[in-house]
Scaffold this active site. Structure first.
Site, PDB file in Angstrom:
ATOM      1  N   GLN A  34      30.962  -5.378 -45.154  1.00 18.31           N
ATOM      2  CA  GLN A  34      31.649  -4.488 -44.178  1.00 18.31           C
ATOM      3  C   GLN A  34      31.186  -3.063 -44.449  1.00 18.31           C
ATOM      4  O   GLN A  34      30.989  -2.652 -45.644  1.00 18.31           O
ATOM      5  CB  GLN A  34      33.088  -4.871 -44.342  1.00 18.31           C
ATOM      6  CG  GLN A  34      33.424  -4.729 -45.884  1.00 18.31           C
ATOM      7  CD  GLN A  34      34.858  -5.423 -46.144  1.00 18.31           C
ATOM      8  OE1 GLN A  34      35.682  -5.419 -45.298  1.00 18.31           O
ATOM      9  NE2 GLN A  34      34.771  -6.233 -47.197  1.00 18.31           N
ATOM     10  N   LEU A 103      28.310   8.690 -40.369  1.00 17.93           N
ATOM     11  CA  LEU A 103      27.756   9.064 -39.191  1.00 17.93           C
ATOM     12  C   LEU A 103      28.840   8.741 -38.133  1.00 17.93           C
ATOM     13  O   LEU A 103      30.025   7.956 -38.222  1.00 17.93           O
ATOM     14  CB  LEU A 103      26.520   8.400 -38.911  1.00 17.93           C
ATOM     15  CG  LEU A 103      25.198   8.839 -39.893  1.00 17.93           C
ATOM     16  CD1 LEU A 103      24.194   7.803 -39.798  1.00 17.93           C
ATOM     17  CD2 LEU A 103      24.947  10.100 -39.764  1.00 17.93           C
ATOM     18  N   ASP A 147      14.441  -3.853 -37.832  1.00 10.49           N
ATOM     19  CA  ASP A 147      15.742  -4.181 -37.109  1.00 10.49           C
ATOM     20  C   ASP A 147      16.096  -2.984 -36.149  1.00 10.49           C
ATOM     21  O   ASP A 147      17.375  -2.746 -36.233  1.00 10.49           O
ATOM     22  CB  ASP A 147      16.632  -4.875 -37.866  1.00 10.49           C
ATOM     23  CG  ASP A 147      18.009  -5.600 -37.170  1.00 10.49           C
ATOM     24  OD1 ASP A 147      17.671  -5.853 -36.158  1.00 10.49           O
ATOM     25  OD2 ASP A 147      19.154  -5.890 -37.840  1.00 10.49           O
TER      26      ASP A 147
HETATM   27  P1  ADP Z   1      24.174  -4.877 -40.805  1.00 12.61           P
HETATM   28  O1  ADP Z   1      23.250  -4.940 -41.655  1.00 12.61           O
HETATM   29  O2  ADP Z   1      25.446  -5.713 -40.792  1.00 12.61           O
HETATM   30  O3  ADP Z   1      24.054  -4.440 -39.316  1.00 12.61           O
HETATM   31  P2  ADP Z   1      24.671  -1.643 -40.656  1.00 12.61           P
HETATM   32  O4  ADP Z   1      24.200  -1.035 -42.008  1.00 12.61           O
HETATM   33  O5  ADP Z   1      23.838  -1.824 -39.423  1.00 12.61           O
HETATM   34  O6  ADP Z   1      24.848  -3.436 -41.284  1.00 12.61           O
HETATM   35  O7  ADP Z   1      26.313  -1.398 -40.580  1.00 12.61           O
HETATM   36  C1  ADP Z   1      26.957  -1.990 -39.512  1.00 12.61           C
HETATM   37  C2  ADP Z   1      27.759  -1.091 -38.676  1.00 12.61           C
HETATM   38  O8  ADP Z   1      28.527  -0.241 -39.657  1.00 12.61           O
HETATM   39  C3  ADP Z   1      26.726  -0.360 -37.814  1.00 12.61           C
HETATM   40  O9  ADP Z   1      26.086  -0.758 -36.632  1.00 12.61           O
HETATM   41  C4  ADP Z   1      27.560   0.955 -37.710  1.00 12.61           C
HETATM   42  O10 ADP Z   1      28.497   0.837 -36.481  1.00 12.61           O
HETATM   43  C5  ADP Z   1      28.492   1.225 -38.932  1.00 12.61           C
HETATM   44  N1  ADP Z   1      27.949   1.966 -39.899  1.00 12.61           N
HETATM   45  C6  ADP Z   1      26.993   1.730 -40.517  1.00 12.61           C
HETATM   46  N2  ADP Z   1      26.596   3.017 -41.464  1.00 12.61           N
HETATM   47  C7  ADP Z   1      27.392   3.629 -41.020  1.00 12.61           C
HETATM   48  C8  ADP Z   1      27.560   5.356 -41.644  1.00 12.61           C
HETATM   49  N3  ADP Z   1      26.891   5.927 -42.395  1.00 12.61           N
HETATM   50  N4  ADP Z   1      28.583   5.861 -40.668  1.00 12.61           N
HETATM   51  C9  ADP Z   1      29.193   5.311 -39.837  1.00 12.61           C
HETATM   52  N5  ADP Z   1      29.301   4.188 -39.466  1.00 12.61           N
HETATM   53  C10 ADP Z   1      28.340   3.436 -40.012  1.00 12.61           C
HETATM   54 MG    MG Z   2      23.001  -3.277 -38.401  1.00 15.18          MG
END
Ligand code: ADP
Ligand code: MG
Length: 353
Positions: A34, A103, A147
Site C-alpha cells: 500500500q 504527488l 509499466d
Molecule cells: P504499484 O506497484 O502497486 O502500482 P505504485 O507505486 O504505482 O504501486 O503506487 C500505487 C498508487 O499509489 C499510484 O497509482 C498512485 O495513485 C499512488 N501513489 C504512488 N506514489 C505516490 C506518491 N509519491 N504520491 C502520491 N500518490 C502516490
Molecule cells: Mg503502479
C-alpha cells in the site's frame, strides 16, 4: 502493528511507522502492498510512504525499485527529469518501506474525474514532453520502465499540468532483464506479447497508447486477454511483417499453422479484423501531427519506433511547442470540459499484469 495473513502491514490512521511516520490516509493499494500519505515527524513534511508486503517476491521487486530509484537520483541530483523523488527507504518489521515526495492524482483517476472524455491536445502535449524527458534520462542510463500507463503518471501536488513518472517496481536495466512477460496488458508492446527480445522501445510503445487514451478517454488497445490484445493492435496496424513473426517464439498462440491470425469474439460479440480500424478514427482526431506521433510510437518494428530524443524533435512536439505562443485559445480541439457531465460508457477497468 500486526501483520495479517496476507502479509500486509496493518496500517491504522494516526499509527506510526518506524516511530517516525504518522499514517494519515491510504493513497493506493495493490498486490505489492500500500501507499499511504504520512507525516514525517522528524521534518514535519507530508510524504507518500510505500509499504511493501512482507513476501519474498514483492520484497525482491521493491528492492530493485529502490536500486533503480537510487541510481536515478544520483544521475539526476536536481531531480528535474520528472522521475518521482525517493527521499529514503528502510525496513520496518520485515516490511520494506520507501519514502517518496507526495504527488497528486494519477492520470487514470484524472480521466475518470473528467467522465472519460479525454483532454485537449495542448495539455496532452505538455504531458508527453514531461514523460519524454523522463524516458530520455532512462535511455541514457539503460533503464526500461516496463509499466508506463496512466496510473503510474501523477500530477505534482501543486503544479497544474506538471507530472512525474512513478512505480519503478517492474523496471530493469536493459542488459539485466529478468522477466519475459511484463507491462500492463493495454500498454504491452508487440515484442513482449509475441515473445521477441525486447528493450527500451517497449516504453515508447506504451507512451503511444497513453497519449491516445488521454485524448479519447478510452484505452487504444483494450484487449480482454492477450490474444485479443494482439488482435486490437492488428486491427489498427494490420498483421505484423514477416521478419517480426519469424522471431516470435509465442507465434502459435496468435496464429494458426497457415499463419492466419486466430480470431476470437470478445465479451461484447466483437470480432477484430486486421487493418480495419483507421488510426484517425481510433484517436478521434484529424490532427496529422498527432496521428503521426502515435503511429511512430506503435510501429510493429521496435527498431523503427521513435526514440525519446527523436520524439522530442517530432513536429507534434517541437513545432507546436513553438507555435503555441501564437495560438489563440480554442484553436485546438478543446475536449476538456469539467462541466460537460454527460456520462459516457465507462472504459474497462485498468488491466492488471
Ligand atoms: P504499484 O506497484 O502497486 O502500482 P505504485 O507505486 O504505482 O504501486 O503506487 C500505487 C498508487 O499509489 C499510484 O497509482 C498512485 O495513485 C499512488 N501513489 C504512488 N506514489 C505516490 C506518491 N509519491 N504520491 C502520491 N500518490 C502516490
Ligand atoms: Mg503502479
Amino acid at each position: 502493528f500486526d501483520d495479517d495473513s496476507g502479509a500486509y502491514l496493518k496500517v491504522v490512521t494516526n499509527d506510526h511507522v518506524a516511530y517516525r511516520y504518522e499514517t494519515l490516509e491510504t493513497l493506493g493499494r495493490g498486490s505489492f502492498g500500500q501507499v499511504v500519505r504520512a507525516r514525517d515527524h522528524k521534518t514535519g513534511n507530508i510524504v507518500a510512504l510505500k509499504i511493501i508486503r512482507n513476501r519474498k517476491r514483492f520484497h525482491h521487486q521493491a528492492a530493485v525499485e529502490v536500486k533503480i530509484l537510487d541510481a536515478l537520483r544520483r544521475k539526476d541530483p536536481a531531480n528535474d527529469n520528472n522521475v518521482v523523488h525517493m527521499i529514503d527507504f528502510f525496513t520496518f518489521r520485515n516490511h520494506l518501506c520507501i519514502v517518496f515526495e507526495l504527488l497528486g492524482i494519477n492520470l487514470y483517476d484524472l480521466t475518470k474525474r473528467n467522465n472519460f472524455q479525454g483532454f485537449n491536445l495542448q495539455l496532452i502535449r505538455k504531458f508527453a514532453i514531461s514523460i519524454l524527458k523522463c524516458l530520455k534520462l532512462l535511455r541514457r542510463e539503460g533503464i526500461i520502465h516496463c509499466d508506463l500507463k496512466p496510473e503510474n503518471i501523477l500530477l505534482r501536488s501543486k503544479g497544474h499540468s506538471a507530472i512525474k513518472v512513478v512505480d519503478f517496481g517492474s523496471s530493469c536495466y536493459e542488459n539485466q532483464k529478468v522477466y519475459t512477460y511484463i507491462q500492463s496488458r493495454f500498454y504491452r508492446s508487440p515484442e513482449v506479447i509475441l515473445g521477441i527480445p525486447y528493450g527500451l522501445p517497449i516504453d515508447m510503445f506504451s507512451l503511444g497508447c497513453v497519449v491516445a487514451e488521454l485524448h479519447t478517454g478510452y484505452p487504444l488497445f483494450p484487449g480482454e486477454n492477450e490474444v485479443e490484445q494482439l488482435n486490437c493492435i492488428m486491427e489498427v496496424n494490420g498483421v505484423p511483417p514477416k521478419h517480426i513473426l519469424d522471431q516470435a517464439t509465442r507465434r502459435r498462440v496468435f496464429f494458426d499453422s497457415k499463419g492466419n491470425p486466430r480470431s476470437l469474439t470478445n465479451s461484447k460479440g466483437k470480432r477484430r479484423v486486421p487493418g480495419s480500424r483507421q488510426l484517425e478514427a481510433a484517436l478521434k482526431s484529424d490532427d496529422k501531427n498527432f496521428l503521426d506521433f502515435v503511429a511512430r510510437c506503435i510501429e510493429w518494428d521496435a527498431e523503427r519506433r521513435m526514440t525519446p530524443e527523436e520524439a522530442m524533435q517530432h513536429p507534434w512536439i517541437s513545432e507546436r511547442a513553438v507555435e503555441a505562443r501564437f495560438r489563440q485559445p480554442g484553436d485546438v480541439t478543446t475536449r476538456f470540459s469539467p462541466t460537460a457531465g454527460v456520462p459516457v460508457v465507462p472504459p474497462p477497468a485498468p488491466s492488471t499484469k
